[in-house]
Design a protein around this motif. Structure first.
Motif, PDB file in Angstrom:
ATOM      1  N   THR A  50      23.962  12.278   5.937  1.00  0.00           N
ATOM      2  CA  THR A  50      24.049  13.377   4.969  1.00  0.00           C
ATOM      3  C   THR A  50      25.366  13.337   4.194  1.00  0.00           C
ATOM      4  O   THR A  50      25.418  13.773   3.042  1.00  0.00           O
ATOM      5  CB  THR A  50      23.903  14.746   5.659  1.00  0.00           C
ATOM      6  OG1 THR A  50      24.896  14.892   6.681  1.00  0.00           O
ATOM      7  CG2 THR A  50      22.519  14.909   6.264  1.00  0.00           C
ATOM      8  N   PRO A  54      24.044  13.054   0.321  1.00  0.00           N
ATOM      9  CA  PRO A  54      23.894  14.513   0.447  1.00  0.00           C
ATOM     10  C   PRO A  54      22.621  15.064  -0.192  1.00  0.00           C
ATOM     11  O   PRO A  54      22.219  16.183   0.126  1.00  0.00           O
ATOM     12  CB  PRO A  54      25.145  15.059  -0.244  1.00  0.00           C
ATOM     13  CG  PRO A  54      25.593  13.958  -1.156  1.00  0.00           C
ATOM     14  CD  PRO A  54      25.239  12.686  -0.465  1.00  0.00           C
ATOM     15  N   ASP A  55      21.997  14.307  -1.076  1.00  0.00           N
ATOM     16  CA  ASP A  55      20.774  14.774  -1.734  1.00  0.00           C
ATOM     17  C   ASP A  55      19.503  14.195  -1.111  1.00  0.00           C
ATOM     18  O   ASP A  55      18.415  14.305  -1.693  1.00  0.00           O
ATOM     19  CB  ASP A  55      20.804  14.439  -3.232  1.00  0.00           C
ATOM     20  CG  ASP A  55      21.878  15.226  -3.962  1.00  0.00           C
ATOM     21  OD1 ASP A  55      22.237  16.321  -3.490  1.00  0.00           O
ATOM     22  OD2 ASP A  55      22.370  14.744  -4.997  1.00  0.00           O
ATOM     23  N   GLN A  60      18.715  15.696   5.342  1.00  0.00           N
ATOM     24  CA  GLN A  60      19.087  17.087   5.563  1.00  0.00           C
ATOM     25  C   GLN A  60      18.109  17.762   6.522  1.00  0.00           C
ATOM     26  O   GLN A  60      18.511  18.537   7.401  1.00  0.00           O
ATOM     27  CB  GLN A  60      19.122  17.841   4.237  1.00  0.00           C
ATOM     28  CG  GLN A  60      20.240  17.428   3.289  1.00  0.00           C
ATOM     29  CD  GLN A  60      21.621  17.866   3.755  1.00  0.00           C
ATOM     30  OE1 GLN A  60      21.769  18.617   4.712  1.00  0.00           O
ATOM     31  NE2 GLN A  60      22.654  17.391   3.060  1.00  0.00           N
ATOM     32  N   ALA A  78      21.845  26.095   7.867  1.00  0.00           N
ATOM     33  CA  ALA A  78      22.505  25.628   6.642  1.00  0.00           C
ATOM     34  C   ALA A  78      21.896  24.315   6.163  1.00  0.00           C
ATOM     35  O   ALA A  78      21.616  24.139   4.970  1.00  0.00           O
ATOM     36  CB  ALA A  78      24.006  25.478   6.883  1.00  0.00           C
ATOM     37  N   ALA A  79      21.680  23.378   7.084  1.00  0.00           N
ATOM     38  CA  ALA A  79      21.124  22.072   6.703  1.00  0.00           C
ATOM     39  C   ALA A  79      19.689  22.207   6.210  1.00  0.00           C
ATOM     40  O   ALA A  79      19.298  21.595   5.212  1.00  0.00           O
ATOM     41  CB  ALA A  79      21.200  21.109   7.882  1.00  0.00           C
ATOM     42  N   SER A  81      18.285  24.898   4.955  1.00  0.00           N
ATOM     43  CA  SER A  81      18.304  25.612   3.676  1.00  0.00           C
ATOM     44  C   SER A  81      18.648  24.655   2.541  1.00  0.00           C
ATOM     45  O   SER A  81      18.079  24.745   1.443  1.00  0.00           O
ATOM     46  CB  SER A  81      19.310  26.770   3.724  1.00  0.00           C
ATOM     47  OG  SER A  81      18.909  27.742   4.677  1.00  0.00           O
ATOM     48  N   ARG A  82      19.568  23.737   2.800  1.00  0.00           N
ATOM     49  CA  ARG A  82      19.896  22.714   1.799  1.00  0.00           C
ATOM     50  C   ARG A  82      18.688  21.831   1.528  1.00  0.00           C
ATOM     51  O   ARG A  82      18.385  21.502   0.369  1.00  0.00           O
ATOM     52  CB  ARG A  82      21.085  21.878   2.288  1.00  0.00           C
ATOM     53  CG  ARG A  82      21.434  20.691   1.400  1.00  0.00           C
ATOM     54  CD  ARG A  82      21.776  21.101  -0.017  1.00  0.00           C
ATOM     55  NE  ARG A  82      22.110  19.950  -0.834  1.00  0.00           N
ATOM     56  CZ  ARG A  82      21.983  19.908  -2.157  1.00  0.00           C
ATOM     57  NH1 ARG A  82      21.512  20.970  -2.813  1.00  0.00           N
ATOM     58  NH2 ARG A  82      22.316  18.832  -2.831  1.00  0.00           N
ATOM     59  N   GLU A  85      16.342  23.629  -0.714  1.00  0.00           N
ATOM     60  CA  GLU A  85      16.813  23.617  -2.102  1.00  0.00           C
ATOM     61  C   GLU A  85      16.411  22.313  -2.787  1.00  0.00           C
ATOM     62  O   GLU A  85      16.033  22.306  -3.964  1.00  0.00           O
ATOM     63  CB  GLU A  85      18.337  23.773  -2.144  1.00  0.00           C
ATOM     64  CG  GLU A  85      18.852  25.151  -1.761  1.00  0.00           C
ATOM     65  CD  GLU A  85      20.368  25.177  -1.692  1.00  0.00           C
ATOM     66  OE1 GLU A  85      21.007  24.159  -2.050  1.00  0.00           O
ATOM     67  OE2 GLU A  85      20.927  26.206  -1.271  1.00  0.00           O
ATOM     68  N   LEU A  86      16.498  21.210  -2.037  1.00  0.00           N
ATOM     69  CA  LEU A  86      16.171  19.895  -2.593  1.00  0.00           C
ATOM     70  C   LEU A  86      14.662  19.699  -2.747  1.00  0.00           C
ATOM     71  O   LEU A  86      14.221  18.986  -3.650  1.00  0.00           O
ATOM     72  CB  LEU A  86      16.750  18.798  -1.699  1.00  0.00           C
ATOM     73  CG  LEU A  86      18.281  18.723  -1.633  1.00  0.00           C
ATOM     74  CD1 LEU A  86      18.719  17.837  -0.478  1.00  0.00           C
ATOM     75  CD2 LEU A  86      18.844  18.199  -2.945  1.00  0.00           C
TER      76      LEU A  86
END
Length: 206
Positions: A50, A54-55, A60, A78-79, A81-82, A85-86
């Motif tokens: 990650t 990161p994307d 993630q 947190a991970a 949720s990321r 988002e992606l």
């Protein structure tokens, strides 16, 4: 499903250069460690992925799941949720978040996440699985059994459906059903962290 995921990882790697190939190999290794219930090792590997990518949705997502398996609920949220988002249209990521909410005893939020997952994929066996887990946590043992049987009708080798069913049958004081469910869990997931607890419960009824 796993084969297609790993094949996709490798295709992306081959088209984006050597660094991505290394990341793809690490991601594949992290997923394998997660599937083997080696959550701490999976977390360490996937943390590096990650950072490098990161994307990456899969990195993630599996990083979040590994953190959840290691009991790091806040970091897992947190991970995941990321990851959402992606990829806002992933039913499996919503399942992961539902698991986080169950751990936090935020059952209304967990049910909402499961409802969203069902809307994206009505055949996802993890929806009734974790609905059963919610009902188990609420001591609605018969309701839990009903949902877990639905999960098993969609995926007969769903190890955790058998695990939660064993706990529910225990709550209903049906030791024969409990033993049957727990034995199936141990057959399907002998390396799971819950295995020792299950063996202890089985010894208690002998």
């Amino acid at each position: 499903m796993r084969v297609h995921a790993i094949f996709g990882i490798l295709i992306v790697a081959l088209t984006t250069g050597g660094g991505s190939i290394a990341s793809a190999q690490s991601l594949e290794r992290g997923v394998e460690l997660y599937d083997a219930y080696k959550f701490g090792e999976a977390e360490r590997v996937l943390s590096q992925v990650t950072e490098a990518e990161p994307d990456s949705v899969q990195a993630q997502q599996y990083f979040g799941l590994a953190l959840l398996g290691a009991g790091k609920v806040g970091e897992a949220e947190a991970a995941l949720s990321r990851a959402q988002e992606l990829d806002p249209n992933s039913d499996s990521i919503r399942i992961g978040l539902a698991r986080v909410f169950i751990e936090k005893k935020q059952f209304d939020q967990a049910e909402a996440a499961l409802q969203e997952a069902a809307g994206l994929n009505r055949d996802n066996a993890d929806v009734p699985l974790y609905r059963g887990a919610i009902k188990l946590a609420q001591r609605n043992y018969q309701g839990a059994v009903d949902d877990l049987n639905s999960a098993l009708s969609l995926k007969t080798d769903n190890a955790y459906a058998y695990y939660y069913a064993g706990l529910a049958w225990n709550g209903l004081r049906k030791p024969d059903k409990m033993v049957e469910s727990f034995q199936m869990f141990l057959k399907l997931a002998p390396g799971a962290p819950e295995a020792e607890r299950v063996k202890s419960l089985l010894r208690s009824v002998r």
